[in-house]
Design a protein around this motif. Structure first.
Motif, PDB file in Angstrom:
ATOM      1  N   GLY A 527      11.715 -59.103  77.453  1.00 23.53           N
ATOM      2  CA  GLY A 527      12.943 -58.369  77.154  1.00 23.53           C
ATOM      3  C   GLY A 527      12.861 -56.904  77.538  1.00 23.53           C
ATOM      4  N   LYS A 528      11.669 -56.391  77.722  1.00 22.16           N
ATOM      5  CA  LYS A 528      11.524 -54.980  78.098  1.00 22.16           C
ATOM      6  C   LYS A 528      11.991 -54.708  79.528  1.00 22.16           C
ATOM      7  N   THR A 529      12.186 -55.763  80.317  1.00 21.80           N
ATOM      8  CA  THR A 529      12.682 -55.547  81.682  1.00 21.80           C
ATOM      9  C   THR A 529      14.128 -55.079  81.694  1.00 21.80           C
ATOM     10  N   LYS A 530      14.828 -55.193  80.582  1.00 22.26           N
ATOM     11  CA  LYS A 530      16.206 -54.691  80.523  1.00 22.26           C
ATOM     12  C   LYS A 530      16.224 -53.151  80.596  1.00 22.26           C
ATOM     13  N   ARG A 531      15.297 -52.520  79.875  1.00 20.93           N
ATOM     14  CA  ARG A 531      15.203 -51.045  79.859  1.00 20.93           C
ATOM     15  C   ARG A 531      13.729 -50.661  79.912  1.00 20.93           C
ATOM     16  N   PRO A 532      13.043 -50.895  81.013  1.00 18.14           N
ATOM     17  CA  PRO A 532      11.587 -50.720  81.065  1.00 18.14           C
ATOM     18  C   PRO A 532      11.129 -49.294  80.788  1.00 18.14           C
ATOM     19  N   MET A 533      11.903 -48.304  81.199  1.00 17.95           N
ATOM     20  CA  MET A 533      11.449 -46.925  81.070  1.00 17.95           C
ATOM     21  C   MET A 533      11.491 -46.409  79.644  1.00 17.95           C
ATOM     22  N   PHE A 534      12.051 -47.157  78.728  1.00 13.74           N
ATOM     23  CA  PHE A 534      12.065 -46.742  77.327  1.00 13.74           C
ATOM     24  C   PHE A 534      10.791 -47.181  76.594  1.00 13.74           C
ATOM     25  N   PHE A 535       9.862 -47.776  77.330  1.00 17.58           N
ATOM     26  CA  PHE A 535       8.613 -48.230  76.723  1.00 17.58           C
ATOM     27  C   PHE A 535       7.469 -47.497  77.393  1.00 17.58           C
ATOM     28  N   VAL A 536       6.584 -46.956  76.593  1.00 14.74           N
ATOM     29  CA  VAL A 536       5.618 -45.977  77.048  1.00 14.74           C
ATOM     30  C   VAL A 536       4.698 -46.508  78.132  1.00 14.74           C
ATOM     31  N   GLU A 537       4.381 -47.807  78.096  1.00 14.91           N
ATOM     32  CA  GLU A 537       3.436 -48.324  79.078  1.00 14.91           C
ATOM     33  C   GLU A 537       4.029 -48.350  80.489  1.00 14.91           C
ATOM     34  N   ASN A 538       5.364 -48.241  80.586  1.00 15.16           N
ATOM     35  CA  ASN A 538       6.009 -48.247  81.894  1.00 15.16           C
ATOM     36  C   ASN A 538       6.407 -46.856  82.382  1.00 15.16           C
ATOM     37  N   GLN A 539       6.125 -45.837  81.585  1.00 13.54           N
ATOM     38  CA  GLN A 539       6.509 -44.473  81.947  1.00 13.54           C
ATOM     39  C   GLN A 539       5.435 -43.861  82.840  1.00 13.54           C
ATOM     40  N   THR A 541       5.722 -40.924  84.317  1.00 12.05           N
ATOM     41  CA  THR A 541       5.703 -39.462  84.159  1.00 12.05           C
ATOM     42  C   THR A 541       5.602 -39.127  82.684  1.00 12.05           C
ATOM     43  N   LYS A 542       5.486 -37.850  82.425  1.00 13.60           N
ATOM     44  CA  LYS A 542       5.389 -37.411  81.027  1.00 13.60           C
ATOM     45  C   LYS A 542       6.748 -37.346  80.357  1.00 13.60           C
ATOM     46  N   GLU A 543       7.812 -37.542  81.101  1.00 20.87           N
ATOM     47  CA  GLU A 543       9.153 -37.487  80.535  1.00 20.87           C
ATOM     48  C   GLU A 543       9.421 -38.760  79.747  1.00 20.87           C
ATOM     49  N   ASN A 544       9.842 -38.569  78.495  1.00 23.32           N
ATOM     50  CA  ASN A 544      10.106 -39.703  77.607  1.00 23.32           C
ATOM     51  C   ASN A 544      11.595 -39.713  77.262  1.00 23.32           C
ATOM     52  N   PRO A 545      12.331 -40.789  77.619  1.00 18.70           N
ATOM     53  CA  PRO A 545      13.773 -40.829  77.347  1.00 18.70           C
ATOM     54  C   PRO A 545      14.114 -40.707  75.866  1.00 18.70           C
ATOM     55  N   HIS A 546      13.174 -41.096  75.002  1.00 16.00           N
ATOM     56  CA  HIS A 546      13.469 -41.067  73.566  1.00 16.00           C
ATOM     57  C   HIS A 546      13.562 -39.638  73.032  1.00 16.00           C
ATOM     58  N   ASP A 547      13.022 -38.685  73.785  1.00 16.44           N
ATOM     59  CA  ASP A 547      13.101 -37.291  73.327  1.00 16.44           C
ATOM     60  C   ASP A 547      14.534 -36.764  73.367  1.00 16.44           C
ATOM     61  N   LYS A 548      15.399 -37.456  74.124  1.00 22.65           N
ATOM     62  CA  LYS A 548      16.759 -36.969  74.317  1.00 22.65           C
ATOM     63  C   LYS A 548      17.796 -37.730  73.495  1.00 22.65           C
ATOM     64  N   ILE A 549      17.360 -38.727  72.733  1.00 24.48           N
ATOM     65  CA  ILE A 549      18.326 -39.515  71.971  1.00 24.48           C
ATOM     66  C   ILE A 549      17.916 -39.557  70.512  1.00 24.48           C
ATOM     67  N   ALA A 550      18.838 -39.977  69.675  1.00 25.27           N
ATOM     68  CA  ALA A 550      18.607 -40.044  68.233  1.00 25.27           C
ATOM     69  C   ALA A 550      17.607 -41.144  67.910  1.00 25.27           C
TER      70      ALA A 550
END
Length: 708
Positions: A527-539, A541-550
């Motif tokens: 199921g992580k293939t739907k939004r892979p970049m929201f999971f740390v093992e697929n990031q 770069t050091k940019e984390n999408p969760h830093d920008k959302i609630a």
């Protein structure tokens, strides 16, 4: 058309996974009853002797032997009729015949003396008087001679006649002696000195009154005949006796013998054998049901698996029944060696487990032997081959396992057939027949393996079953979902591989299914293939999408990978056990990172910890619980900066303790001893993955120092 097919497929899947159906006791009872009735109906004709529709003059397509010892009614009746004919007729000597004869003689001579002395009577009147009292057989000439005899001589002639009559009739005097009466009287006359006229008178008078004194006794004769018939023992048609050879002509005697042993269609049904076989089926299915129902909860077969078990047994019953029908219709009896009895136990081993297969092998072998005229060696052949086949496929690692099992079954069949022929009473062995049996026995094992491989996919597809072969196919990296995971979420893909290795190692120690754990781990995070970049093992770069959302939105995105994965797995048609691992690999655990982040950002204090839990459900099987723990262990160890053995073990034990305290393992049957054993398996596997590495020197620096 596609919409209809998809609707039908979804309906079948819902039926297969309906818990009410799979756990219903009424359905369970109905399955067992239906199985017993189906096997009875299919195999009754194989166990009962065949019935033939012959007429006189036809030829028999098969050699027919007596299935049981019976009385040969025609031969017995013929022997008894011969014994009756030998019984002589019963007679009794009657004194009344002698008395009547003497009275006739005395009356004749008394009348003759009266008419001779009566001078007033004319000659005609005298003759008429004698005719009135004379015996019917006495001729007139003798009466005329009698009128010429003097009265004094009449008394002497009367005395001679009385003596001769008494002599002849005082002993048995039958019809055969009556035919010789004239000669007998002549012999008696030799004892008296009579002139020729007197001899003639005496002979004719005696012959006229003689008749057999032996009276026929009809009742006594009938009683003697009945006794003679009863004394003849019944002539038997012995079990195994050939009644008619193949291509032999059906004669009235053959037809009667078939009637005697109950092999004609006109015979009354054998209700005793039918009832006996019903009792056998009731006992066998009942004992099988008792065994299945007494198994532990973890190994218990639900109603869906019970249906599969019933179908396999019905399929084997059909094979046995068809084989017996072919033999009865004139086919070669050697075809019995080709029946793949081991097919059923091999299928059950792969679909369920070897213990059920062994019990099924026992009952199928008994049915196999019973159908083939209760042959002991066929029972042995079926049982040995089934056991070898079942244990040979207990651990399937690839499809070649089935062919190896087939060769094992072939070898055991050959050994059993060799033993069977060596143990025969007769010293001579038919080389041709033995060679044919050997060949069919070898082919039997190969056929069992090929049929198992051919039938297995249909059962897997129809009932959504998860077998070792299916799991091996699902573990192929080229599977569309795994390929998608590798390309779109490579970090998650490698994480899943490590979780699979951990889960497999742990499952081997605690008695779970290692292959299911490994393959389930491969798919648990698709199921992580739907939004892979929201999971740390697929990031990358050091940019984390969760830093920008609630945090609440992060929680929703993270937890949705479970529902997304379930939907993807269902659309791909993966079996329920794989989907259960995906659904429960986080249980109802808490996303502590986002909960703490939300609590720090919350000014009102309304954040609740339960709002940051996964939706669940909790693991209900050992395999689901193992993957849950392995998923957490791999993520935690991978995030460690310095994964020393002591620190790794501490983290593993803390994760397990947290899951226990949070109640995540309450619904599965893992014990504390199992959990402790799993720690050792994790340590051994992780040591090979996160082992210490030496620090290699800087090659460019070395080159500069040496001037290169």
């Amino acid at each position: 058309m596609w919409t209809f097919w998809e609707t039908w497929r979804q309906a079948v899947r819902r039926w297969r996974e309906d818990e009410r159906f799979r756990e219903s006791k009424r359905v369970r009872v109905a399955i067992w009853v239906s199985l017993a009735l189906a096997m009875y109906w299919l195999l009754l004709g194989s166990v009962l002797p065949p019935r033939y529709h012959f007429k006189v003059g036809q030829t028999s397509p098969v050699t027919i032997v007596a299935p049981t010892t019976a009385v040969d009614t025609a031969a017995t009746e013929q022997a008894r009729a011969a014994a009756v004919k030998r019984v002589p007729k019963q007679y009794v000597q009657s004194q009344a015949v002698e008395i009547e004869a003497l009275n006739q003689v005395d009356q004749l001579f008394t009348t003759a003396e009266q008419v001779v002395t009566d001078k007033t009577m004319s000659r005609t009147q005298r003759l008429d008087s004698l005719l009135a009292v004379a015996p019917r057989k006495l001729d007139v000439a003798t009466l005329k001679l009698l009128l010429t005899v003097k009265p004094s001589q009449l008394a002497m002639l009367q005395n001679v006649c009385d003596r001769i009559v008494h002599t002849l009739l005082d002993v048995p005097f039958n019809e055969s002696l009556m035919e010789e009466a004239s000669l007998l009287v002549d012999r008696q006359l030799l004892n008296y000195s009579l002139d020729r006229v007197s001899q003639n008178i005496v002979q004719n008078v005696v012959l006229s009154v003689l008749r057999p004194n032996m009276i026929y006794q009809a009742e006594a004769t009938r009683a003697a005949q009945e006794q003679a018939a009863r004394s003849v023992p019944p002539i038997l048609i012995h079990e195994g006796q050939v009644i008619v050879e193949r291509n032999g002509v059906i004669t009235p005697r053959v037809l009667q013998q078939l009637q005697d042993v109950g092999l004609l269609s006109s015979n009354r049904p054998n209700y005793a054998m039918s009832a006996g076989f019903a009792l056998y089926i009731l006992l066998s299915v009942g004992l099988l049901a008792a065994y299945v129902e007494q198994r532990s909860a973890r190994r218990r077969l639900d109603n869906l698996m019970l249906v599969v078990l019933g179908l396999v047994l019905v399929m084997m019953s059909v094979l046995i029944s068809v084989t017996k029908t072919i033999i009865n219709d004139g086919g070669p009896s050697s075809i019995a060696y080709l029946v793949p009895v081991s097919l059923g136990p091999m299928l059950i081993t792969v679909l369920m487990d070897a213990s059920v297969a062994v019990v099924v092998a026992f009952y199928l072998s008994l049915l196999y032997g019973a159908a083939l005229d209760f042959g002991y060696w066929f029972t042995v052949l079926g049982f040995v081959g089934s056991l070898v086949g079942a244990y040979s496929v207990a651990k399937v690692t690839h499809r070649g396992t089935f062919m190896r099992a087939g060769f094992f079954v072939s070898g055991m069949n050959a050994l059993v057939i060799l033993a069977m022929n060596l143990l025969q009473h007769n010293s001579e062995i038919d080389v041709h027949a033995v060679s044919l049996e050997f060949g069919l026995g070898l082919l039997n094992g190969i056929a069992s393996a090929v049929l198992t491989m051919g039938i297995l996919p249909f059962l897997e597809s129809a009932f959504g079953l998860l077998t070792a072969i299916h799991l091996l196919e699902l573990s192929n990296p080229n599977h569309p979902l795994l390929r998608k995971l590798l390309l779109e979420a490579p970090g998650t893909y490698h994480h899943s591989l490590i979780v699979g290795n951990l889960a497999e190692a742990a499952a081997e120690l605690v008695g779970a299914d290692p292959l299911l754990c490994r393959v389930g781990a491969y798919y648990h995070d698709v199921g992580k293939t739907k939004r892979p970049m929201f999971f740390v093992e697929n990031q990358m770069t050091k940019e984390n999408p969760h830093d920008k959302i609630a945090p609440s939105l992060s929680h929703l995105i993270i937890t949705s990978h479970v529902s997304d994965g379930l939907r993807m797995l269902e659309e791909a048609g993966l079996p329920k056990p794989i989907r259960e691992i995906c659904a429960t690999h986080h249980g109802t655990t808490i996303l502590w990172y986002f909960y703490n982040k939300a609590r720090e950002m919350d000014k009102t204090g309304t954040v609740k910890v339960d709002d940051f839990r996964y939706p669940g459900p909790k693991p209900k099987t050992r395999e689901c619980a193992i993957v849950m723990i392995c998923d957490a262990v791999e993520a935690a160890v991978r995030s460690m900066s310095r994964p020393t053995p002591n620190r790794v073990e501490g983290v593993i034990r803390k994760i397990i303790r947290d899951r226990l305290e949070d109640g995540q393992l309450d619904e599965c049957d893992l014990t504390l001893q199992d959990l402790d054993a799993m720690v050792g398996a994790f340590m051994k596997t992780l040591k090979g993955i996160y082992h210490a590495r030496i620090e290699y020197p800087d090659l460019d620096k070395i080159r500069k120092e040496v001037g290169r």
